[in-house]
Design a protein around this motif. Structure first.
Motif, PDB file in Angstrom:
ATOM      1  N   MET A  90       0.831  -1.196   0.000  1.00 36.37           N
ATOM      2  CA  MET A  90       0.000   0.000   0.000  1.00 36.37           C
ATOM      3  C   MET A  90       0.868   1.249   0.000  1.00 36.37           C
ATOM      4  N   GLY A  91       1.845   1.283  -0.861  1.00 33.36           N
ATOM      5  CA  GLY A  91       2.746   2.419  -0.956  1.00 33.36           C
ATOM      6  C   GLY A  91       2.218   3.491  -1.887  1.00 33.36           C
ATOM      7  N   LYS A  92       3.124   4.275  -2.417  1.00 29.30           N
ATOM      8  CA  LYS A  92       2.777   5.402  -3.271  1.00 29.30           C
ATOM      9  C   LYS A  92       2.122   4.943  -4.574  1.00 29.30           C
ATOM     10  N   GLU A  93       2.639   3.842  -5.150  1.00 31.90           N
ATOM     11  CA  GLU A  93       2.063   3.347  -6.397  1.00 31.90           C
ATOM     12  C   GLU A  93       0.623   2.889  -6.177  1.00 31.90           C
ATOM     13  N   ARG A  97      -2.752   4.286  -8.040  1.00 28.27           N
ATOM     14  CA  ARG A  97      -3.713   3.428  -8.744  1.00 28.27           C
ATOM     15  C   ARG A  97      -5.118   3.631  -8.201  1.00 28.27           C
ATOM     16  N   GLN A  98      -5.258   3.696  -6.876  1.00 24.47           N
ATOM     17  CA  GLN A  98      -6.573   3.906  -6.278  1.00 24.47           C
ATOM     18  C   GLN A  98      -7.140   5.267  -6.658  1.00 24.47           C
ATOM     19  N   LEU A 102     -10.653   5.947  -8.704  1.00 27.73           N
ATOM     20  CA  LEU A 102     -11.718   6.816  -8.206  1.00 27.73           C
ATOM     21  C   LEU A 102     -12.027   7.943  -9.183  1.00 27.73           C
ATOM     22  N   LYS A 103     -10.986   8.485  -9.825  1.00 31.74           N
ATOM     23  CA  LYS A 103     -11.217   9.530 -10.825  1.00 31.74           C
ATOM     24  C   LYS A 103     -12.033   8.986 -11.989  1.00 31.74           C
TER      25      LYS A 103
END
Length: 144
Positions: A90-93, A97-98, A102-103
């Motif tokens: 659950m890092g920056k990448e 992606r999340q 959502l966008k």
């Protein structure tokens, strides 16, 4: 035309974001090392207090210090897993992606709502010449 050269002392937003991420990771690892040192010192202190000094035998159960150290070791293990393992999943990448998902969902919902509004509220289609024959036009209808 003269172009201004970028100031070499400034950094762009992507570099700044990478720098902030690196500082956060270093801070997490530093706090984990502090936790480990406090755990070692605390465990040694608890071992000295109970078996050597005999403190806690009269109001706690026997060998309570072992359970206290095991619980603390479990908490330290969870902290270490959070720093090293969860950050890779659950890092920056993962966050990026999340955010993109959502966008995309939001854009789909907006497009769906726009279609709904367009279908429900269709504007009347009138030729532009009928607008000239309104009450505000002082000319007769045959004069254009």
């Amino acid at each position: 035309m003269a172009f201004k050269a970028k100031n070499p002392g400034t950094i762009d937003s992507e570099q700044r974001e990478q720098y902030d991420y690196a500082r956060r990771r270093i801070s997490e690892k530093k706090n984990l090392m502090r936790h480990f040192i406090v755990f070692l010192v605390g465990a040694i202190f608890i071992i000295i207090i109970n078996p050597v000094l005999g403190y806690g035998n009269d109001f706690f159960f026997d060998d309570w210090y072992i359970w206290a150290i095991l619980i603390w070791a479990f908490i330290f293990l969870v902290h270490a897993l959070n720093v090293f393992l969860m950050n890779s999943f659950m890092g920056k990448e993962w966050e990026n992606r999340q955010l993109e998902k959502l966008k995309l969902k939001q854009a789909e919902k907006i497009a769906e709502l726009q279609k709904k509004v367009d279908n429900e509220l269709q504007l009347p289609t009138t030729p532009p010449s009928t607008h000239r024959n309104s009450l505000n036009n002082p000319l007769p209808p045959d004069v254009q």
